[in-house]
Design an enzyme around this catalytic site. Structure first.
Site, PDB file in Angstrom:
ATOM      1  N   HIS A  93      44.523  49.538  41.803  1.00 11.26           N
ATOM      2  CA  HIS A  93      44.623  48.452  42.780  1.00 11.26           C
ATOM      3  C   HIS A  93      43.552  48.739  43.838  1.00 11.26           C
ATOM      4  O   HIS A  93      43.233  49.912  44.092  1.00 11.26           O
ATOM      5  CB  HIS A  93      45.954  48.453  43.518  1.00 11.26           C
ATOM      6  CG  HIS A  93      47.171  48.336  42.653  1.00 11.26           C
ATOM      7  ND1 HIS A  93      47.742  49.402  42.034  1.00 11.26           N
ATOM      8  CD2 HIS A  93      47.953  47.260  42.362  1.00 11.26           C
ATOM      9  CE1 HIS A  93      48.825  48.995  41.374  1.00 11.26           C
ATOM     10  NE2 HIS A  93      48.974  47.710  41.555  1.00 11.26           N
ATOM     11  N   ASP A  96      44.581  51.436  46.167  1.00 12.37           N
ATOM     12  CA  ASP A  96      44.668  52.821  45.672  1.00 12.37           C
ATOM     13  C   ASP A  96      43.377  53.572  45.955  1.00 12.37           C
ATOM     14  O   ASP A  96      43.397  54.769  46.233  1.00 12.37           O
ATOM     15  CB  ASP A  96      44.857  52.871  44.146  1.00 12.37           C
ATOM     16  CG  ASP A  96      46.038  52.083  43.646  1.00 12.37           C
ATOM     17  OD1 ASP A  96      47.006  51.951  44.399  1.00 12.37           O
ATOM     18  OD2 ASP A  96      45.986  51.622  42.482  1.00 12.37           O
TER      19      ASP A  96
HETATM   20  C1  XUL Z   1      54.996  47.368  39.355  1.00 13.41           C
HETATM   21  C2  XUL Z   1      53.881  47.500  38.391  1.00 13.41           C
HETATM   22  C3  XUL Z   1      52.511  47.457  38.961  1.00 13.41           C
HETATM   23  C4  XUL Z   1      51.511  46.776  38.104  1.00 13.41           C
HETATM   24  C5  XUL Z   1      50.157  46.604  38.728  1.00 13.41           C
HETATM   25  O1  XUL Z   1      56.250  47.377  38.788  1.00 13.41           O
HETATM   26  O2  XUL Z   1      54.111  47.684  37.226  1.00 13.41           O
HETATM   27  O3  XUL Z   1      52.117  48.748  39.239  1.00 13.41           O
HETATM   28  O4  XUL Z   1      51.342  47.434  36.891  1.00 13.41           O
HETATM   29  O5  XUL Z   1      50.199  45.958  39.941  1.00 13.41           O
END
Ligand code: XUL
Ligand code: CO
Length: 430
Positions: A93, A96
């Site tokens: 993300h 992150d």
């Molecule tokens: C949350 C989840 C996230 C997604 C990416 O449950 O799985 O980490 O994979 O945003």
């Protein structure tokens, strides 16, 4: 830390692979090509293992103090970690990889700086980006949603974050871009205009798709379904719901599904059901490999250890002809009490070996042929006669009524579930 090596099934070393042998060939492709394992940046490099009742148990500042120094040290640790584990992909993300600034502009600039840093790391190691995404759920401004927020300003901020994350994905050569609608849903309809929210979600996905294509993104957009948590009711409930939504808004050519095991079980489905639903709709994109705990009703994001689940997942993947732009991302974290770096390595080794064993068993099931033969035979009435006419669309309700009235004996044969399950166990434990 020494690199983790393949030692084979006789090894008792939990810091070695017993099944994951990257160059071993299965159905004409190497294990590493089939599995395309990826490291999740958030759990692996950022999470300090806190839970709702307590603070983190594992320090993740890497001996640094200034936010950008921590961000760089995090990346250094991550690339070393992946190299040691022979993991060739990662997912992140925006939040992150780079710290939040005082303004949105500063935050997005930090992302840009870290993207340059990651590009260099990728070049040095050959490690690639699988997919990128924008975190439009953790900041308090997203408390009522991002693309589905009642505030148009928040919608705009979401757009800016998505644009930046798409640019980052393109720059780093990612083959996927994920949308997980963490807060795209509602807690009560008393305060929610569901129709506007759903249309706005479609508007955001459409704008993102159009921008991505214009900017040269050739990969797949992925939606990651999850029925609940953090909101009570999330719009991207499960695979079938997402496919219906994507088709209704003309997005099904550019979007596929990123299916997470723990999200499937939260939706009341098996992991395999979700993957199969995507496969038969030609929309299987990528996998978030983890598992939940059947006694806990939330997303525990555990490292996968369930060989049955992994086997059925790999069976579906082999039937689908593999994952083109996707891979197996370990969206998993060590338990709060497993608070050492060694635990983190052992979690990944466990997960990678679980899937490596899963693909070996799936291959055995396919080669054995009894399960596929049974299913084909079960539907043989559709291969000729009236069944063939039904499948080919060459009959109608009047002709079927006439045909039905002439049937003398009807037999529906045993579904033989126990026989089939015993074949699975034979092949699993041989
Ligand atoms: C949350 C989840 C996230 C997604 C990416 O449950 O799985 O980490 O994979 O945003
Ligand atoms: Co996930």
């Amino acid at each position: 830390m020494k690199p983790i090596e393949f030692e084979g099934v006789k090894s008792k070393n939990t810091m070695a692979f017993r099944h994951y042998n990257p160059t071993e060939m299965i159905q004409g492709k190497s294990m590493k090509e089939h599995l395309k394992f990826a490291m999740s940046y958030w759990h692996t490099l950022c999470s300090g293992l806190c839970d709702m009742f307590g603070e983190g148990t594992l320090e993740k500042t890497y001996g640094k103090h200034a936010p950008m120094d921590i961000a760089r040290a995090k990346a250094d640790f991550g690339f070393e970690f992946m190299k040691n584990l022979k993991i060739e992909y990662y997912c992140f993300h925006d939040t992150d990889i780079a710290p939040k600034g005082d303004t949105l502009g500063e935050t997005l600039e930090n992302v840009g700086v870290m993207v340059e840093y990651l590009a260099v790391k990728q070049k040095q190691t050959g490690i690639k980006l699988l997919w990128g995404t924008a975190d439009a759920f953790s900041d308090k401004m997203f408390m009522a949603g991002a693309a589905t927020s009642p505030s148009a300003d928040i919608f705009a901020v979401t757009a800016a974050k998505i644009k930046t994350a798409i640019d980052a994905t393109i720059k780093l050569g990612g083959t996927g871009y994920v949308f997980w609608g963490g807060r795209e849903g509602y807690d009560t309809l008393l305060n929610t205009d569901m129709e506007l929210e759903l249309n706005n979600l479609a508007r955001m996905l459409t704008m993102a798709r159009d921008y991505g294509r214009k900017a040269g993104f050739k990969g797949d957009f992925f939606i990651e379904p999850k029925p609940k948590e953090p909101t009570k009711h999330q719009y991207d409930f499960d695979t079938a719901t997402c496919i219906g939504f994507l088709k209704a808004h003309g997005l099904d050519k550019d979007f596929k599904l990123n299916i997470e095991a723990n999200h499937a079980t939260l939706a009341g489905h098996t992991f395999r059901h979700e993957i199969a639903t995507a496969r038969i709709n030609n929309m299987l994109g990528s996998i978030d490999a983890n598992q939940g705990d059947m006694l806990l009703g939330w997303d525990t994001d555990q490292f996968p250890s369930d060989i049955y689940e992994a086997t059925y997942c790999m069976l579906e993947l082999l039937k689908a002809g593999g994952l083109k732009n996707g891979g197996l991302n370990f969206d998993a974290k060590a338990r709060r009490q497993s608070n050492t770096i060694k635990d983190l390595y052992q979690g990944y080794i466990l997960g990678m070996d679980t899937y490596a064993l899963g693909i070996k068993i799936a291959d055995r099931i396919i080669k054995d042929g009894r399960i596929d033969d049974f299913v084909a035979n079960r539907y043989k009435s559709y291969k000729s006669g009236i069944g063939q006419k039904i499948v080919k669309g060459e009959t109608n309700i009047e002709e079927l009524t006439k045909y039905a009235l002439d049937i003398k004996h009807i037999t529906v044969e045993s579904g033989k579930q126990e026989y089939l399950e015993s074949i699975i166990n034979q092949l699993m434990f041989c």
